[in-house]
Design a protein around this motif. Structure first.
Motif, PDB file in Angstrom:
ATOM      1  N   GLN A  19      39.948 -45.519  12.493  1.00  0.00           N
ATOM      2  CA  GLN A  19      39.873 -44.915  13.823  1.00  0.00           C
ATOM      3  C   GLN A  19      39.655 -45.988  14.892  1.00  0.00           C
ATOM      4  N   GLN A  21      42.871 -47.759  15.662  1.00  0.00           N
ATOM      5  CA  GLN A  21      43.716 -46.908  16.506  1.00  0.00           C
ATOM      6  C   GLN A  21      43.217 -46.901  17.943  1.00  0.00           C
ATOM      7  N   ARG A  22      41.912 -46.750  18.129  1.00  0.00           N
ATOM      8  CA  ARG A  22      41.342 -46.728  19.477  1.00  0.00           C
ATOM      9  C   ARG A  22      41.575 -48.052  20.187  1.00  0.00           C
ATOM     10  N   LEU A  46      36.134 -48.073  24.083  1.00  0.00           N
ATOM     11  CA  LEU A  46      37.250 -47.677  23.230  1.00  0.00           C
ATOM     12  C   LEU A  46      37.326 -46.169  23.002  1.00  0.00           C
ATOM     13  N   GLY A  47      36.221 -45.475  23.229  1.00  0.00           N
ATOM     14  CA  GLY A  47      36.169 -44.069  22.844  1.00  0.00           C
ATOM     15  C   GLY A  47      35.949 -43.890  21.358  1.00  0.00           C
ATOM     16  N   PHE A  48      35.415 -44.920  20.697  1.00  0.00           N
ATOM     17  CA  PHE A  48      35.135 -44.863  19.268  1.00  0.00           C
ATOM     18  C   PHE A  48      34.062 -43.827  18.983  1.00  0.00           C
ATOM     19  N   ARG A  79      31.850 -47.201  21.797  1.00  0.00           N
ATOM     20  CA  ARG A  79      31.931 -45.811  22.238  1.00  0.00           C
ATOM     21  C   ARG A  79      32.379 -45.732  23.704  1.00  0.00           C
ATOM     22  N   ASP A  91      45.179 -48.311  21.329  1.00  0.00           N
ATOM     23  CA  ASP A  91      45.437 -47.439  22.472  1.00  0.00           C
ATOM     24  C   ASP A  91      44.817 -47.980  23.758  1.00  0.00           C
ATOM     25  N   ALA A  92      43.644 -48.598  23.627  1.00  0.00           N
ATOM     26  CA  ALA A  92      42.893 -49.018  24.815  1.00  0.00           C
ATOM     27  C   ALA A  92      43.175 -50.453  25.228  1.00  0.00           C
TER      28      ALA A  92
END
Length: 281
Positions: A207, A210-211, A269-271, A266, A214-215
């Motif tokens: 994950q 992927q983040r 990245l929105g992890f 978090r 995307d970021a």
């Protein structure tokens, strides 16, 4: 995206390959070991010629790529000798980075390591929870290479302002079958103090990749990637008081919250780690 994934046969690499493909990406795995077939290319990353061939499209399973995810490495200290570890890891990383830059691939996500934080913490950390804000403290040749790889990335993005390189400082990677051992850790707080009782489920590692893809934005950044909790049932306050009584505390420790801070991952990245050993034992 079309993604070149080095180290695709490794413990984390196999999970990352599966999860990225399930998310709809076209992934070509590259490793020195593995079975020839669709989506995999055997490449010796110590050979720059093989690397640039693979990333440039000489082979049917390669190029052009939108991004490179570089996970290949001797994955920990003491697996091989110091010289072999240094040579393999620094050369493979340079080869991959340099080939990507030469070919115009401008998005790189790669595996750095929690070890740059000062593991195994025989010299206590400056504060707990640890984060990305203090200078690297490599305490092994393996960790030294990881630090040098981050420095390499810093210079490459300075030379190429449109280049994005993201270093993910992965904690100790675990699969669900590893979790049966975790309850035994409680008997000895020092057994897992070497990384502040941290870990990362391979699925959450994927994950994070992927983040980061995307970021990604031009420049270099580094992120600690760990599970949201520790490997212990014992409360953090008790563990820290026993093993690191003189280390300053930086905020609330929580009951079993990770002491490898993932706040930056978090936030940026929105992890959001989804998996815990507590769900399996």
């Amino acid at each position: 995206m079309r993604i070149a994934l080095t180290g695709s046969s490794g413990k984390l690499g196999t999970v990352v390959a599966r999860e990225l493909r399930e998310a709809g990406h076209d992934v070509v795995g590259m490793d020195v070991v593995g079975t020839r077939g669709p989506g995999f290319l055997q490449v010796d990353l110590n050979d720059y010629g093989q690397v640039i061939d693979a990333l440039s499209g000489v082979h049917g399973e390669s190029g052009p790529f939108d991004a490179v995810v570089h996970l290949a490495a001797i994955p920990a200290p003491s697996i091989r000798g110091d010289i072999a570890t240094f040579r393999n890891n620094i050369i493979t990383t340079f080869d991959v980075f340099w080939a990507a830059v030469r070919l115009g691939i401008r998005r790189i996500v790669y595996a750095s390591s929690e070890t740059v934080l000062g593991l195994p913490f025989d010299v206590p950390p400056p504060y707990i929870p640890v984060d990305e804000e203090y200078a690297a403290r490599p305490e092994s040749v393996y960790s030294l290479v990881k630090h040098l790889e981050e420095q390499l990335a810093i210079e490459l993005v300075r030379w190429h302002p449109d280049l994005s390189i993201t270093a993910l400082r992965f904690s100790n990677v675990m699969d669900p079958e590893d979790y049966a051992e975790f309850p035994s850790f409680d008997a000895d707080a020092t057994r897992r103090k070497w990384n502040l009782w941290g870990y990362i489920d391979g699925r959450d590692g994927a994950q994070a990749v992927q983040r980061a893809l995307d970021a990604s934005t031009p420049g270099f950044d580094r992120f600690i990637i760990a599970a949201a909790d520790t490997v212990m049932s014992r409360p953090n306050a008790e563990l820290v008081a026993e093993v690191f009584p003189d280390v300053p505390l930086k905020g609330d420790l929580g009951e079993n919250d990770t002491l490898l801070s993932i706040d930056k991952a978090r936030r940026v990245l929105g992890f959001d780690p989804k998996h815990s050993w507590r769900d399996h034992v």
